[in-house]
Design a protein around this motif. Structure first.
Motif, PDB file in Angstrom:
ATOM      1  N   ILE A  45      62.714 -63.491 -16.424  1.00  0.00           N
ATOM      2  CA  ILE A  45      61.556 -64.005 -15.940  1.00  0.00           C
ATOM      3  C   ILE A  45      62.078 -65.539 -16.346  1.00  0.00           C
ATOM      4  O   ILE A  45      63.034 -66.221 -14.799  1.00  0.00           O
ATOM      5  CB  ILE A  45      60.090 -64.070 -16.173  1.00  0.00           C
ATOM      6  N   ALA A  46      62.825 -65.999 -17.322  1.00  0.00           N
ATOM      7  CA  ALA A  46      63.433 -67.378 -16.881  1.00  0.00           C
ATOM      8  C   ALA A  46      64.557 -67.427 -16.441  1.00  0.00           C
ATOM      9  O   ALA A  46      65.205 -68.004 -15.622  1.00  0.00           O
ATOM     10  CB  ALA A  46      63.220 -68.114 -18.525  1.00  0.00           C
ATOM     11  N   LYS A  47      65.370 -66.453 -16.028  1.00  0.00           N
ATOM     12  CA  LYS A  47      66.708 -66.618 -15.857  1.00  0.00           C
ATOM     13  C   LYS A  47      66.925 -66.376 -14.695  1.00  0.00           C
ATOM     14  O   LYS A  47      67.627 -67.187 -13.766  1.00  0.00           O
ATOM     15  CB  LYS A  47      67.501 -65.199 -16.465  1.00  0.00           C
ATOM     16  N   VAL A  48      65.467 -65.674 -14.173  1.00  0.00           N
ATOM     17  CA  VAL A  48      65.703 -65.664 -12.509  1.00  0.00           C
ATOM     18  C   VAL A  48      64.611 -66.881 -11.775  1.00  0.00           C
ATOM     19  O   VAL A  48      65.610 -66.986 -11.019  1.00  0.00           O
ATOM     20  CB  VAL A  48      64.392 -64.526 -12.392  1.00  0.00           C
ATOM     21  N   ALA A  49      64.348 -67.678 -13.515  1.00  0.00           N
ATOM     22  CA  ALA A  49      63.352 -68.556 -12.556  1.00  0.00           C
ATOM     23  C   ALA A  49      65.049 -69.964 -12.153  1.00  0.00           C
ATOM     24  O   ALA A  49      65.257 -70.758 -11.120  1.00  0.00           O
ATOM     25  CB  ALA A  49      63.162 -69.491 -13.286  1.00  0.00           C
ATOM     26  N   ASP A  50      65.621 -69.661 -13.404  1.00  0.00           N
ATOM     27  CA  ASP A  50      66.694 -70.113 -13.403  1.00  0.00           C
ATOM     28  C   ASP A  50      68.351 -70.681 -12.023  1.00  0.00           C
ATOM     29  O   ASP A  50      68.087 -71.123 -11.611  1.00  0.00           O
ATOM     30  CB  ASP A  50      67.552 -70.163 -14.531  1.00  0.00           C
ATOM     31  N   VAL A  51      67.698 -69.226 -11.672  1.00  0.00           N
ATOM     32  CA  VAL A  51      69.295 -69.159 -10.190  1.00  0.00           C
ATOM     33  C   VAL A  51      67.777 -69.709  -8.928  1.00  0.00           C
ATOM     34  O   VAL A  51      68.360 -70.792  -8.170  1.00  0.00           O
ATOM     35  CB  VAL A  51      69.376 -67.484 -10.118  1.00  0.00           C
ATOM     36  N   MET A  52      66.464 -69.274  -9.599  1.00  0.00           N
ATOM     37  CA  MET A  52      66.042 -70.326  -7.839  1.00  0.00           C
ATOM     38  C   MET A  52      65.908 -71.404  -8.101  1.00  0.00           C
ATOM     39  O   MET A  52      66.316 -72.242  -7.061  1.00  0.00           O
ATOM     40  CB  MET A  52      64.662 -69.291  -7.899  1.00  0.00           C
ATOM     41  N   ARG A  53      65.714 -72.361  -8.859  1.00  0.00           N
ATOM     42  CA  ARG A  53      65.933 -73.447  -9.358  1.00  0.00           C
ATOM     43  C   ARG A  53      67.810 -74.432  -8.646  1.00  0.00           C
ATOM     44  O   ARG A  53      67.739 -75.390  -7.872  1.00  0.00           O
ATOM     45  CB  ARG A  53      65.850 -74.665 -10.438  1.00  0.00           C
ATOM     46  N   LEU A  54      68.411 -73.292  -9.083  1.00  0.00           N
ATOM     47  CA  LEU A  54      69.991 -73.802  -9.221  1.00  0.00           C
ATOM     48  C   LEU A  54      69.748 -73.064  -7.281  1.00  0.00           C
ATOM     49  O   LEU A  54      71.185 -74.294  -7.071  1.00  0.00           O
ATOM     50  CB  LEU A  54      70.991 -73.056  -9.933  1.00  0.00           C
ATOM     51  N   ALA A  55      70.162 -72.590  -6.797  1.00  0.00           N
ATOM     52  CA  ALA A  55      69.966 -72.202  -5.223  1.00  0.00           C
ATOM     53  C   ALA A  55      69.067 -72.663  -4.347  1.00  0.00           C
ATOM     54  O   ALA A  55      68.406 -72.023  -3.954  1.00  0.00           O
ATOM     55  CB  ALA A  55      69.794 -70.231  -5.627  1.00  0.00           C
ATOM     56  N   ASN A  56      69.022 -74.135  -4.895  1.00  0.00           N
ATOM     57  CA  ASN A  56      67.554 -74.742  -4.373  1.00  0.00           C
ATOM     58  C   ASN A  56      68.376 -74.983  -2.765  1.00  0.00           C
ATOM     59  O   ASN A  56      67.843 -75.973  -2.013  1.00  0.00           O
ATOM     60  CB  ASN A  56      67.633 -76.541  -4.796  1.00  0.00           C
ATOM     61  N   TRP A  57      68.779 -74.727  -1.978  1.00  0.00           N
ATOM     62  CA  TRP A  57      69.051 -74.517  -0.410  1.00  0.00           C
ATOM     63  C   TRP A  57      68.091 -73.664   0.783  1.00  0.00           C
ATOM     64  O   TRP A  57      68.065 -73.666   1.025  1.00  0.00           O
ATOM     65  CB  TRP A  57      71.013 -74.615   0.037  1.00  0.00           C
TER      66      TRP A  57
END
Length: 267
Positions: A90-102
């Protein structure tokens, strides 16, 4: 990822988890299960295993490769906070969301207690991101209303409710801290009816609380015939999407490498 979703309140879907299990009356006629089970046993198909729950790490990095901003429904075919999805995944999924912030990410769950607990702890930094919207499903008073309280107790910048399928009159709803409300009736075979007065009640409460209201559909066996107008009006209100511009090619490449290194270290 599907970039042309037919879901009215999003642009695209992203499924780094597939499959789920039923936990409440809102799950009774799950569209995702019906779709997935059609392909059980079809070799090579993404749903060869039907609706069995499984993580799909090869899909994790997809949003970082998208160069045009999207509203992205996260796990339209699953539930990110299912008890059998590991916390570190879940944390990895959330990390991707944070980085792909556009992009603007719409995370919807029925497992509201786990959502609330993680947003207060391991996902606290992610909860502060305005481009990640955290939501809960609400279908009735018994199961749905407590989820709203769990969501409200989480320190998220953007919280939303998906009141679909709406199965009964919800009465007074505390919309404190809620950023958006979606309402819809059930569709497909065996669809349970939705009363217009239930919908009007929620709409009026949203208007009083100054909360954007989105009416998705009346539903029914042939939802295209019943449409999505309420009192001769289409309601398409929603919060402001991500304030961030699409990252440059170099920045996207750097972020991809960062996540790939993290994945390699934990594999």
């Amino acid at each position: 990822m599907a970039d042309k979703s037919k879901i009215e309140w999003t642009d695209a879907t992203w499924n780094p988890v597939r499959g789920c299990t039923k936990i409440s009356p809102g799950c009774a006629h799950c569209y995702a299960e019906t779709f997935a089970e059609r392909f059980r046993g079809v070799a090579g198909h993404p749903y060869e295993q039907g609706f069995d729950l499984r993580c799909v790490p090869e899909k994790l990095l997809d949003p970082l490769r998208w160069t045009r901003a999207r509203m992205i429904f996260v796990n339209s075919m699953s539930d990110l906070f299912h008890k059998d999805v590991p916390q570190d995944y879940i944390a990895k999924v959330a990390d991707v969301m944070r980085l792909a912030n556009w992009h603007t990410f719409q995370v919807l769950t029925k497992r509201s207690e786990r959502l609330s607990q993680m947003l207060r702890t391991s996902l606290k930094e992610h909860a502060a991101e305005p481009h990640i919207w955290w939501g809960v499903s609400v279908e009735n008073r018994k199961h749905g209303l407590p989820r709203i309280d769990h969501l409200r107790n989480a320190p998220a910048v953007a919280r939303f409710l998906s009141i679909e399928p709406l199965l009964e009159d919800l009465g007074a709803i505390d919309l404190t801290g809620i950023s958006w409300v979606i309402v819809g009736g059930e569709s497909g075979n065996g669809a349970r009816p939705m009363d217009a007065e239930w919908v009007r009640s929620i709409r009026d409460q949203c208007e009083s609380a100054d909360v954007p209201f989105f009416f998705k559909q009346w539903g029914g066996v042939r939802k295209s015939l019943s449409g999505r107008k309420l009192d001769n009006r289409t309601y398409d209100e929603m919060p402001t999407p991500s304030p961030h511009r699409v990252a440059s090619g170099q920045v996207r490449a750097d972020r991809l490498r960062r996540i790939e290194l993290q994945l390699a270290e934990t594999s």
